[in-house]
Design a protein around this motif. Structure first.
Motif, PDB file in Angstrom:
ATOM      1  N   ASN A  36      33.958  45.662  42.870  1.00 41.79           N
ATOM      2  CA  ASN A  36      35.342  45.522  42.436  1.00 41.79           C
ATOM      3  C   ASN A  36      36.174  46.757  42.746  1.00 41.79           C
ATOM      4  O   ASN A  36      35.707  47.881  42.582  1.00 41.79           O
ATOM      5  CB  ASN A  36      35.396  45.279  40.923  1.00 41.79           C
ATOM      6  N   MET A  96      41.452  37.623  38.315  1.00 44.20           N
ATOM      7  CA  MET A  96      41.470  38.389  37.075  1.00 44.20           C
ATOM      8  C   MET A  96      41.661  39.882  37.338  1.00 44.20           C
ATOM      9  O   MET A  96      41.204  40.416  38.349  1.00 44.20           O
ATOM     10  CB  MET A  96      40.134  38.212  36.327  1.00 44.20           C
ATOM     11  N   TYR A 145      38.450  37.095  43.159  1.00 44.10           N
ATOM     12  CA  TYR A 145      37.837  35.770  43.305  1.00 44.10           C
ATOM     13  C   TYR A 145      38.153  34.897  42.100  1.00 44.10           C
ATOM     14  O   TYR A 145      38.318  33.686  42.206  1.00 44.10           O
ATOM     15  CB  TYR A 145      36.322  35.926  43.464  1.00 44.10           C
ATOM     16  N   TYR A 146      38.226  35.529  40.941  1.00 41.51           N
ATOM     17  CA  TYR A 146      38.536  34.810  39.703  1.00 41.51           C
ATOM     18  C   TYR A 146      40.009  34.939  39.320  1.00 41.51           C
ATOM     19  O   TYR A 146      40.414  34.418  38.277  1.00 41.51           O
ATOM     20  CB  TYR A 146      37.660  35.331  38.567  1.00 41.51           C
ATOM     21  N   ALA A 174      39.101  41.448  39.920  1.00 40.97           N
ATOM     22  CA  ALA A 174      38.169  40.413  40.342  1.00 40.97           C
ATOM     23  C   ALA A 174      38.988  39.308  40.990  1.00 40.97           C
ATOM     24  O   ALA A 174      39.258  38.282  40.354  1.00 40.97           O
ATOM     25  CB  ALA A 174      37.364  39.888  39.156  1.00 40.97           C
TER      26      ALA A 174
END
Length: 117
Positions: A32, A104, A101-102, A99
């Motif tokens: 990350n 977030m 990918y999420y 993050a």
């Protein structure tokens, strides 16, 4: 559960230095991008510095040449070395982990830095 715990804040005089640390847990860190944000009294929260997984860094213009962000993947820790501190650096400093990918961005609870004139 992702946790980001900041430490190292405190009271320092103008021109002084502090090193902030942020310990990450809960399955987030080495993969990350990490960052530091801050919010001063009566101000909006702003980005201070970021560091990618590969170590590429970016800085706000206001801190370039004075602040250094770094990371230790073995310790799941990101640092913010602050030098030549100014009263306008007074703020709560927050550690973040992205993050994408999420979709977030995780936030720590912050650590207070106070720079006295």
């Amino acid at each position: 559960q992702v946790r980001l715990v900041e430490s190292g804040g405190g009271l320092v005089q103008t021109g002084g230095a502090l090193r902030l640390s942020c310990a990450a847990s809960g399955g987030i860190f080495s993969g990350n991008s990490m960052g530091w944000h801050r919010q001063g009294p009566g101000k909006q929260r702003e980005l201070v510095a970021t560091i990618t997984t590969g170590g590429t860094t970016t800085y706000a213009d206001s801190v370039k040449g004075r602040f250094t962000i770094s990371r230790d993947n073995a310790k799941n820790t990101v640092y913010l070395q602050m030098t030549s501190l100014k009263p306008e650096s007074t703020a709560v400093y927050y550690c973040t982990a992205d993050a994408p990918y999420y979709g977030m961005r995780y936030w720590g609870k912050g650590t207070l830095v106070t720079v006295s004139p």
